[in-house]
Design an enzyme around this catalytic site. Sequence first.
Site, PDB file in Angstrom:
ATOM      1  N   GLU A 118       0.815  -1.204  -0.178  1.00 18.64           N
ATOM      2  CA  GLU A 118      -0.112  -0.072   0.095  1.00 18.64           C
ATOM      3  C   GLU A 118       0.876   1.408   0.130  1.00 18.64           C
ATOM      4  O   GLU A 118       1.800   1.503   0.933  1.00 18.64           O
ATOM      5  CB  GLU A 118      -0.972   0.026   1.330  1.00 18.64           C
ATOM      6  CG  GLU A 118      -2.165  -0.840   1.321  1.00 18.64           C
ATOM      7  CD  GLU A 118      -2.939  -0.581   2.566  1.00 18.64           C
ATOM      8  OE1 GLU A 118      -4.027  -1.120   2.461  1.00 18.64           O
ATOM      9  OE2 GLU A 118      -2.503  -0.115   3.541  1.00 18.64           O
ATOM     10  N   CYS A 119       0.604   2.075  -1.071  1.00 14.45           N
ATOM     11  CA  CYS A 119       1.153   3.381  -0.941  1.00 14.45           C
ATOM     12  C   CYS A 119       2.769   3.519  -0.678  1.00 14.45           C
ATOM     13  O   CYS A 119       3.642   3.240  -1.821  1.00 14.45           O
ATOM     14  CB  CYS A 119       0.655   4.220   0.113  1.00 14.45           C
ATOM     15  SG  CYS A 119       0.728   6.167  -0.023  1.00 14.45           S
ATOM     16  N   GLY A 120       3.375   3.650   0.399  1.00 11.95           N
ATOM     17  CA  GLY A 120       5.062   3.730   0.771  1.00 11.95           C
ATOM     18  C   GLY A 120       5.389   2.222  -0.023  1.00 11.95           C
ATOM     19  O   GLY A 120       6.410   2.025  -0.253  1.00 11.95           O
TER      20      GLY A 120
END
Length: 459
Positions: free
Chosen positions: A333-335
């Site tokens: 997720e994301c990072g």
Amino acid sequence: MSNRRSAFVLAATASGCGKTTVTLGLLSALLQRGLRVQPFKAGPDYLDTAWHHAVSGVASRNLDSFMLPQPVLNSLFNQHFLAADVAVIEGVMGLYDGYGTDPGYCSTAALAKQLGVPVILLVGGKAVSTSIAATVMGFQHFDPALTIAGVVINRVNSESHFQLLKQAIERYCALPVLGYVPLFSGVALPERHLGLVAARETHKDAQCWHEFAASLEQTVDINRLLSLCEKDPLPDTPLPQMLAHDAGAGLTLALADDDAFHFYYPDNLLLLERAGVRIVRFSPLHDDTLPDCQMLWLGGGYPELHARELSENRPMREAIRQAHRRGVAIYAECGGLMYLGTTLRDTAGQRWPMADIIPGHSEMGQRLTRFGYCEARAKSQTLLAAPGETLRGHEFHYSDFTPQCDAVLDCHKTRDGDVLKRWQGGWQVGNTFASYLHLHFAQRPEMLNHWFAAARSMP
């Protein structure tokens, strides 16, 4: 105070009014009284909940009305409230600010009404006198069905100033003013581009919170606050059973957990554990080997602040590539997406090699690339959704990812019923799925069955 439980929502007139700081002070004060506290946060924020946990020692839970259906949210609240004496719910933005202009959708006020929990309204007292009553009156009458149990005034310079404000509010609004928060050095929370600096990165002495709590005991009538906010648990609200208790039995999840990756909803981890998954934490920053696992999760965080260390930890990057080649079911997720890409360009313009599993390049910008709630419809089979299934989540990132493979999600953002924007996102390579979307699995726990099936498909 009676033996009954208490619950309240600490709401404010706007963002930046000091909700988080005051929430932390009250949590500390309640703990020092020997009470069992359960912190909550309205909405999807990870950073405020981390501060709640750091000060209280209790995992704070997100109550997100966009991602969670009402029965699920109510059940999660009840489940955690039953183990506490006091539930402290920090609101989001201003009291009536929701998703769009409808104050009944995803706002702090709507959440308070849904849970039947009274609101304590935090109002700024700086540079104002009788006009504060007009502000409170507006919030009081905007939704007569909402229970505002009392008012606390923040940033007050003196006792005499407080008395003037208190008399104005109680005279014109007939609401009890429970006290004030004086200017107090040492408890201001540091910020950076995503909001507050993560609690784990700072070294604030616990003593400052104890001193702040002692100050609040002198200026806020906490006994009266608790008595005004006595609350029985909700009527029987069992969590909808949509995931077999042994659905993940025999599977081990390697969870990235360090200063670069630490944005996780505790209820997501609890859901995995209750399904039988064994969770083992590791650090992409500091470890050079990966735990033996069939599942791997790289959450959000701040890889851009640690790009050099992540890049220079070649043994870990290679271990994750080998896990991908073996068919370990990897979710990012994301990072985590930024780490699984080919390279990451940091804010200084330096480009760093990353794990190179999802072909593409991340680059940090100077402003938000995308912010807020969105829905994502799977175009093909992914780790969490079959074709046609929809995921509800939120994005909040300053980076942009330029992919070199096809996206697997059709994403869109709506407001007040109108579609504001559409875009493509999410990338699946083998048994690895990564996107910018942050998800609460309790919205539809059976989505985890896809992940479990992928993990069990390893050779």
